[in-house]
Design an enzyme around this catalytic site. Sequence first.
Site, PDB file in Angstrom:
ATOM      1  N   LEU A 145    -105.235 -52.847 -54.921  1.00 45.08           N
ATOM      2  CA  LEU A 145    -106.512 -53.031 -54.288  1.00 45.08           C
ATOM      3  C   LEU A 145    -107.117 -54.415 -54.022  1.00 45.08           C
ATOM      4  O   LEU A 145    -107.498 -54.868 -53.410  1.00 45.08           O
ATOM      5  CB  LEU A 145    -107.633 -52.261 -55.054  1.00 45.08           C
ATOM      6  N   VAL A 148    -105.113 -61.508 -58.067  1.00 47.86           N
ATOM      7  CA  VAL A 148    -105.983 -62.082 -59.271  1.00 47.86           C
ATOM      8  C   VAL A 148    -105.344 -63.592 -59.165  1.00 47.86           C
ATOM      9  O   VAL A 148    -104.095 -63.935 -59.336  1.00 47.86           O
ATOM     10  CB  VAL A 148    -105.787 -61.600 -60.564  1.00 47.86           C
ATOM     11  N   LYS A 162    -110.459 -62.292 -58.713  1.00 45.94           N
ATOM     12  CA  LYS A 162    -110.021 -61.280 -58.181  1.00 45.94           C
ATOM     13  C   LYS A 162    -110.468 -61.100 -56.528  1.00 45.94           C
ATOM     14  O   LYS A 162    -111.684 -61.043 -56.436  1.00 45.94           O
ATOM     15  CB  LYS A 162    -110.234 -59.815 -58.733  1.00 45.94           C
ATOM     16  N   ASP A 297    -109.574 -45.911 -66.522  1.00 45.39           N
ATOM     17  CA  ASP A 297    -107.854 -46.313 -66.097  1.00 45.39           C
ATOM     18  C   ASP A 297    -107.524 -47.215 -67.093  1.00 45.39           C
ATOM     19  O   ASP A 297    -107.142 -48.482 -66.805  1.00 45.39           O
ATOM     20  CB  ASP A 297    -108.177 -46.998 -64.760  1.00 45.39           C
TER      21      ASP A 297
END
Length: 559
Positions: A145, A148, A162, A297
């Site tokens: 997504l 960084v 990010k 996650d």
Amino acid sequence: MAPLTAAASPAPPAYDPRADRRWLLGRPWLFLSRLSSVLWQLISLALTLVVHAGSGDRAVQQRLGKRILATLTSLGPCFIKVGQALSTRPDLVRRDWLEQLTQLQDNLPPFPQEVALRTIETELGAPARELFALFPDYPIAAASLGQVYKAQMHDGQWVAVKVQRPDLPQILRRDLVIIRMLAVLSAPLLPLNLGFGLDAIIDEFGQTLFDEIDYRKEADNAERFAGLFSAHPEVTVPHVERQLSARRVLTTSWIHGTKLQERQVLEARHLDPTALIRTGVMAGLQQLLEFGYFHADPHPGNLFALPGRTGQLGHVAYVDFGMMDSISDADRLTLTGAVVHLINRDFRALASDFVALGFLSPDTNLEPIIPALEEVLGGTLGENVGNFNFKAVTDRFSELVFDYPFRVPVRFALIIRAVVSQEGLALRLDPDFKIIRVAYPYVARRLLAGDTAEMREKLLDVLFDREGRLQIERLESLLAVLENDGPRADLLPVMGSGLKLLLGPDGASLRQRLLLTLVRDDRLNAEDLRALMDLLRRTFSARKLAGTLLARLNPLAAA
């Protein structure tokens, strides 16, 4: 430099499967071209796996792993997320393929630098060269997504910046519609009994993805998570730089650690994989059973090993708080009880737990299910608590799914993902690790401490049967687990907490129950009293307590 205020960002689009389906079907050129591309790549991959998956040649399996990685990467963020989930399941994916899938965590192709810089300026109201003393020309990691950067602030502090991938809402909306359609069409052909259906599971996944692309929510999540672990030095959470964060840009303090991916790398840096695993599992248990708020996650790219130890616990840092979820107080209490019922082999109570959690409907006849649970789960447990792991349960639990009306409630989709991801990570670092060896002592300590009303209620349910009789063997089981919890099991806190509960104002119900069970049928039940005193004398003998105290004062002497 004067503080900057982030530029106002429009509200992020929300996940709406019906509206998204109408949107995509209203653009047939987009729908048909994407559908044909997805089907072509997935069917091609499936045929390749059917032909070559049985090969014993390691080189062939490595090529297949690279093919899976390339296919998922080319299909984009939604499919990459599926691959990330599989990368933590060594019980489902062979090791040759697993090595490739772990690259989906943060080793993906980056998007152009100029796009990232434009996003930063749009979101934060100034170019990166003004906001940061040093901003690199290339990201240090690229994920599904976003990517960084390791940048330096004007005060000298290093931070992680990010930046979100471009056009994500449209890409996610398009692919979620197609994945949902394919899942609904293929569900009758799959060996699954999901109860609510695959469409509900995918909707949960879609909602989570759309929440994950709003970095303002992630910043809130990180700060809440940090607050929960503020008294736990073994868990580190990066600090959010609010003035340098917005909807598509998130800036946090930089974590100087080692990814929890390979045991050899950790050992080469003098980090203890077993201590780190224990911390990860303990933190996961606290999130699920104590805080009711959890990181959904915990894959290897989101966990870092740090130097230092606190007792038996290594130091671990969490990152990436886009995928979080909560669990109700009722479910937390039921899950705690289910762990105890499983270890105590109380399969009738365990069947009732499944009803309370929604895995079985309230009108289900439990009588035929109880012996089936005992056969499947009892055999998994064996004679030793340590033999239990979720991999073994997953392998055998499917036997029940086809014959009995089990279903997976939608609210447990992320919980199950978090648990299996946590154990998958542990098994990567230590194939012999058993998560229950950490889980049960944790539950036993919380029960015996009785530090909350819910734990005191659950302790009474464990210690006394339906007729109010004391179940000495269960108390003995709880204490035995604590005694066997590592070479330096600390019994002093257990004894102190137990005495505080028994003699304090919170122990009124426990004292009453003990009195009723010891004075039964108008006479003193000396046998139960004697068994209880013998158990406490054996467990908290002067020799054991002295050894515990010695281990506290001089760990080397007790080693």
